[in-house]
Motif scaffolding. Structure first.
Motif, PDB file in Angstrom:
ATOM      1  N   UNK B 160       0.828  -1.188   0.076  1.00  0.00           N
ATOM      2  CA  UNK B 160      -0.173  -0.041  -0.051  1.00  0.00           C
ATOM      3  C   UNK B 160       0.981   1.312   0.032  1.00  0.00           C
ATOM      4  N   UNK B 161       0.674   2.195  -0.987  1.00  0.00           N
ATOM      5  CA  UNK B 161       1.469   3.385  -0.735  1.00  0.00           C
ATOM      6  C   UNK B 161       0.526   4.661  -0.859  1.00  0.00           C
ATOM      7  N   UNK B 162       0.713   5.430   0.196  1.00  0.00           N
ATOM      8  CA  UNK B 162      -0.161   6.469   0.410  1.00  0.00           C
ATOM      9  C   UNK B 162       0.473   7.811  -0.401  1.00  0.00           C
ATOM     10  N   UNK B 163      -0.242   8.039  -1.240  1.00  0.00           N
ATOM     11  CA  UNK B 163       0.289   9.326  -2.065  1.00  0.00           C
ATOM     12  C   UNK B 163       1.906   9.192  -2.156  1.00  0.00           C
ATOM     13  N   UNK B 164       2.563   8.378  -2.796  1.00  0.00           N
ATOM     14  CA  UNK B 164       3.789   8.160  -2.893  1.00  0.00           C
ATOM     15  C   UNK B 164       4.434   9.203  -3.626  1.00  0.00           C
ATOM     16  N   UNK B 165       3.782   9.949  -4.706  1.00  0.00           N
ATOM     17  CA  UNK B 165       4.406  10.912  -5.265  1.00  0.00           C
ATOM     18  C   UNK B 165       4.258  12.245  -4.836  1.00  0.00           C
ATOM     19  N   UNK B 166       3.672  12.509  -3.914  1.00  0.00           N
ATOM     20  CA  UNK B 166       3.316  13.738  -3.294  1.00  0.00           C
ATOM     21  C   UNK B 166       4.619  14.352  -2.703  1.00  0.00           C
ATOM     22  N   UNK B 167       5.453  13.460  -2.459  1.00  0.00           N
ATOM     23  CA  UNK B 167       6.766  13.832  -1.810  1.00  0.00           C
ATOM     24  C   UNK B 167       7.986  13.943  -2.910  1.00  0.00           C
ATOM     25  N   UNK B 168       7.847  13.428  -3.980  1.00  0.00           N
ATOM     26  CA  UNK B 168       8.721  13.129  -4.792  1.00  0.00           C
ATOM     27  C   UNK B 168       8.948  14.422  -5.710  1.00  0.00           C
ATOM     28  N   UNK B 169      10.303  14.836  -6.040  1.00  0.00           N
ATOM     29  CA  UNK B 169      10.291  15.725  -7.489  1.00  0.00           C
ATOM     30  C   UNK B 169       9.999  14.987  -8.699  1.00  0.00           C
ATOM     31  N   UNK B 170       9.706  15.651  -9.662  1.00  0.00           N
ATOM     32  CA  UNK B 170       9.159  15.125 -10.662  1.00  0.00           C
ATOM     33  C   UNK B 170      10.139  14.069 -11.409  1.00  0.00           C
TER      34      UNK B 170
END
Lengths: 364, 525
Positions: B160-170
């Motif tokens: 389960x990944x909770x909004x994994x991209x919200x913390x990542x730079x593009x």
């Protein structure tokens, strides 16, 4: 039967009042057990702790002598603690207050001016405030943790005290003891009754307590501090300055601790010496929490801890206990208080057992 | 595919909280070898549902099946034993320890063996990370890899990944997606929580859309258009609010003489790693109009709110960057802005708009202290109580009186209290963030009605909301905030929710999606 802690919907006021009593009770029980293990007479030791301090007039005045500085410092610390400013260094602020106040009789050895005592009061307060101001400045300017800074400043203050007592301020006629000259009578508070050490300085903590009560319960300044401690975001939202809260909290504590240090050198001690603080700066932290950070509660807590310290002195002699026994008891008090404080926000409930006949992911 | 039982199957899962039903009769099936998106707006119930699956909370009713077997997950340890792993938005790693030390805290085995495993997994799934590096020296993307590797080391079947991209730079996002695809192909099922539509179309095989705690629909995101997804996510229902003399007011909204709030080319970079930087924000709110700011959460709404309210002061900005009621306020704090005639209702009511453990009367003092509530710094209790009582009566706040603790009120009543407290300041400019979040439908309608009535008296109102239908109901103009940038002003009457949806996502993959350009821009004012 297993139990679990459930968060209460809101803090229980009843438990808030009960926790100090519960902490005292648990400390008494635990220290009785310790006494049993040490093969000391439990009954007579408890008697010396709690009853002996009231058995003669002199001990009662001694209780009030300890009550004063504890009350003074604890009231100020509690204000800061409610604003979540953790000043652990009242001890150091007290030392600097004592040093600053002592400078007057040390440099004006022969003076008999009526201004000696007022000058010492002013310098004592200013000294404590300046020491606290260092921590406030480092906190607001560099966000340096005030717990560490005030604690380390206490060590520095202690070294400064030792330096003065072993060097420039040492009494030339004092057989090389690390202490200053005995202060002249004009630099001392006068005793309340003849033959006792309790003096007029007791009025300072009492006035201060009333002032703190007014400030915290009725004044907008106290309200701002409390909001900042309870809900920092709400304080920001309202536009209250967090930096100002740090300054107010620390300066107030420095003021009170400085005065307490001054009252010691101008009171029971009558000179500057190494054990000038008697650990009041640390004990006051316990007093503040035991009094639930409430100005009225702190009055009772300060009295209780003062009784405990006098009782400890009695027990040293009567039950042949080491001085650390008193420290152990104080430590127990704080630990039990912090532990039972959990019950203000949580309640103990039996663990619910699932009634369904389903297979479980894990049989724990 | 459909013949084999689902890896995880949720049936009629319901979870209630005192104020809200977070999950309402949710049914969901997750199959092995697939990436399954759970999509929805903020507050739709995604996180609650994932916490249920991971055993962090228990459902009130409904059943959970794992490979066809009914299970009850009392705690995360039970979930992990089944092969369920979860990576949260905020990582749980000790910064001062190395990667392998962190992992050895929860996984049995010697450091050497674990280090080798970390390297092997890194090679296999392109999740490369140095096992001996200290966590504090790792980038956010690398820390995320450590969390995923930790899950993989315990015989993982569902991640389960909770909004994994919200913390990542593009630039790290595509690498993560590559690893996730490899994981899927190796047999792991992935539940991917997000509100970013483009990502989900890019990565996921199935998508379940939640709205208001219910399943709004399941869809194949690769085949569905962005509009379809947005429609499912946002919904259509519009409650009836009497908009009053809208036509008359929208005409005077064009003139700039009545500007009550102006932001001129405001750029602020965020120093919070989870924050959003604001780029070149231009915004104007005139008297007698309601301006809305739409957007999915985490695109700069919080930062913008704090900048306008004065909770966050950016003293390096030019003095004229923020103007309020004709005056430059860039260097004024929250209290000083309020004294000018500005009032603000923040999105967090407890802890920000009100102190939970203080009485309503004391909470009134928070923002009204300069209105004669003090005499020589002392609080005038009588006056404060009268003001609070009046607020309680006028705004129909159901509570135990002025001495009731703010925390004892329901969400809706507390919101009525805070809005009432702010409106009684008679502001000329009102800023409301999430006016009806967590508020029941009746109170929500009342609040919206009051905002419109106020607008009609000439007050300028700015609303930040993630509920698009609400914005369509009450606003005259809408801006969309996206990655810290504000869209041009759009006249509400001339745009559709789908246009707004395009703005919500268009900048995310800046310029790479040609299909975005045919809508939206044409309506810009």
């Amino acid at each position: 039967m297993q139990f679990k802690l459930d968060r209460r919907e809101r803090a229980s006021r009843r438990m808030l009042l009960l926790t100090p009593l519960l902490a005292v009770l648990l400390s008494v029980i635990t220290s009785s057990l310790l006494l049993l293990i040490l093969n000391k007479p439990v009954g007579s030791t408890l008697h010396s702790f709690f009853i002996a301090p009231f058995e003669n007039f002199y001990s009662i005045t001694e209780v009030f002598l300890k009550f004063g500085p504890l009350l003074l410092i604890a009231q100020a610390l509690a204000v800061g603690f409610r604003a979540k400013v953790w000043n652990i260094g009242a001890e150091g602020q007290m030392i600097i207050g004592a040093i600053a106040a002592s400078s007057v009789p040390v440099y004006f050895v022969d003076s008999t001016s009526g201004w000696l005592l007022p000058a010492m009061i002013a310098l004592g307060a200013a000294g404590g405030m300046s020491w606290a101001a260092i921590a406030a400045w480092l906190k607001t300017r560099f966000n340096a943790n005030e717990i560490l800074v005030t604690l380390m400043l206490t060590s520095i203050a202690l070294q400064l005290l030792y330096y003065l007592l072993l060097g420039p301020w040492k009494d030339p006629m004092g057989f090389n003891f690390p202490q200053t000259v005995m202060f002249q009578n004009e630099a001392l508070f006068s005793p309340l009754f003849s033959g006792v050490r309790l003096n007029t300085s007791i009025i300072i903590p009492i006035i201060f307590t009333v002032a703190v009560w007014l400030f915290m319960e009725r004044h907008f300044g106290g309200f701002k501090l409390v909001v900042g401690g309870l809900a920092p975001q709400a304080a920001t939202y309202a536009g209250f300055s967090a930096k100002k809260a740090v300054w107010v909290s620390l300066l107030l504590a420095g003021f009170a601790a400085g005065l307490a240090g001054m009252s010691e050198v101008a009171g029971p001690i009558g000179q500057l010496q190494r054990s000038v603080t008697s650990g009041y700066g640390y004990s006051a932290i316990i007093v503040a929490y035991l009094g639930a950070l409430n100005p009225v509660g702190i009055v009772f807590a300060a009295f209780f801890v003062a009784v405990l310290q006098i009782g400890g002195d009695v027990a040293l002699v009567s039950a042949n206990l080491p001085i650390s026994a008193v420290h152990v008891f104080q430590g127990l008090l704080l630990i039990f208080y912090l532990a039972t404080y959990t019950l203000v926000n949580y309640q103990i409930r039996p663990l619910r057992h699932a009634s369904s006949s389903t297979t479980e992911g894990q049989p724990t | 595919m459909t013949a084999s039982p689902a890896l995880l199957s949720l049936r009629n899962i319901t979870k209630r909280y005192p104020a809200v039903v977070a999950n309402d009769n949710i049914c969901l099936e997750v199959h092995a070898n697939s990436i399954h998106a759970v999509l929805g707006e903020n507050g739709a119930g995604k996180s609650t549902l994932m916490k249920l699956v991971y055993g962090l909370i228990e459902s009130d009713s409904g059943e959970l099946y794992w490979q066809g077997q009914r299970v009850e997950l009392r705690n995360p340890a039970a979930a992990r034993k089944l092969g369920i792993g979860m990576v949260f938005q905020h990582f749980s790693l000790f910064e001062t320890l190395s990667v392998v030390e962190n992992i050895s805290l929860t996984i049995a085995g010697s450091r050497q063996v674990l280090s080798q495993k970390i390297i092997d997994i890194g090679e296999r799934f392109q999740l490369k990370v140095n096992p001996d590096a200290s966590v504090h020296s790792l980038s956010v993307g690398e820390r995320q890899r450590v969390e995923i590797i930790r899950c993989l080391l315990q015989d993982l079947k569902l991640l389960i990944l909770d909004e994994p991209t919200s913390v990542l730079p593009p630039q790290h996002i595509s690498a993560l997606f590559e690893a996730l695809r490899k994981l899927r192909d190796s047999g792991v099922a992935i539940l991917f929580i997000s509100h970013k539509l483009e990502e989900i179309r890019d990565l996921c095989d199935t998508a379940t859309v939640l709205r208001g705690g219910k399943v709004a629909g399941s869809i194949n995101p690769a085949r569905a258009s962005t509009q379809e997804l947005a429609t499912l996510m946002i919904g259509h229902e519009v409650a009836g609010v009497n908009t009053g003399s809208n036509a008359q007011t929208s005409s005077n909204s064009q003139s700039s003489d009545h500007a009550l709030l102006q932001l001129n080319a405001v750029t602020v970079s965020s120093d919070d790693p989870f924050g959003t930087s604001l780029h070149d924000i231009n915004l104007q709110v005139n008297s007698g109009e309601i301006v809305g700011i739409a957007g999915v959460s985490g695109n700069g709404q919080k930062e913008l709110s704090r900048l306008i309210s004065g909770e966050q002061m950016e003293k390096h900005l030019p003095a004229e960057s923020i103007k309020m009621i004709g005056q430059p306020v860039t260097r004024l704090g929250a209290a000083e802005r309020r004294a000018l005639g500005f009032a603000f209702v923040p999105e967090e009511r407890l802890g920000r708009g009100a102190v939970p453990v203080m009485s309503l009367a004391k909470n009134t003092l928070l923002t009204t202290f300069y209105q004669g509530m003090l005499s020589q710094g002392f609080i005038r209790g009588g006056k404060l109580k009268r003001y609070t009582d009046e607020c309680i009566e006028k705004f129909d706040v159901r509570c135990g009186g002025a001495q009731a603790m703010a925390g004892s009120l329901s969400g809706g009543n507390l919101q009525k209290f805070i809005i009432g407290r702010e409106l009684m300041l008679s502001p000329r400019l009102l800023f409301v963030a999430q006016p009806t979040w967590g508020v029941d439908i009746g109170a929500a309608t009342a609040i919206r009605q009051r905002l419109i009535d106020l607008r009609n008296t000439g007050i300028g109102i700015l609303i930040v909301s993630e509920e698009l239908e609400e914005l369509f109901e009450v606003t005259d103009r809408i801006h969309v905030i996206n990655s810290g940038r504000l869209s041009p002003s759009l006249t509400t009457a001339e745009v559709t929710p789908n246009d707004i949806g395009e703005y919500m996502i268009s900048h995310n993959q800046r310029g790479s999606h040609g299909d975005n350009s045919n809508t939206g821009d044409g309506h810009a004012v």
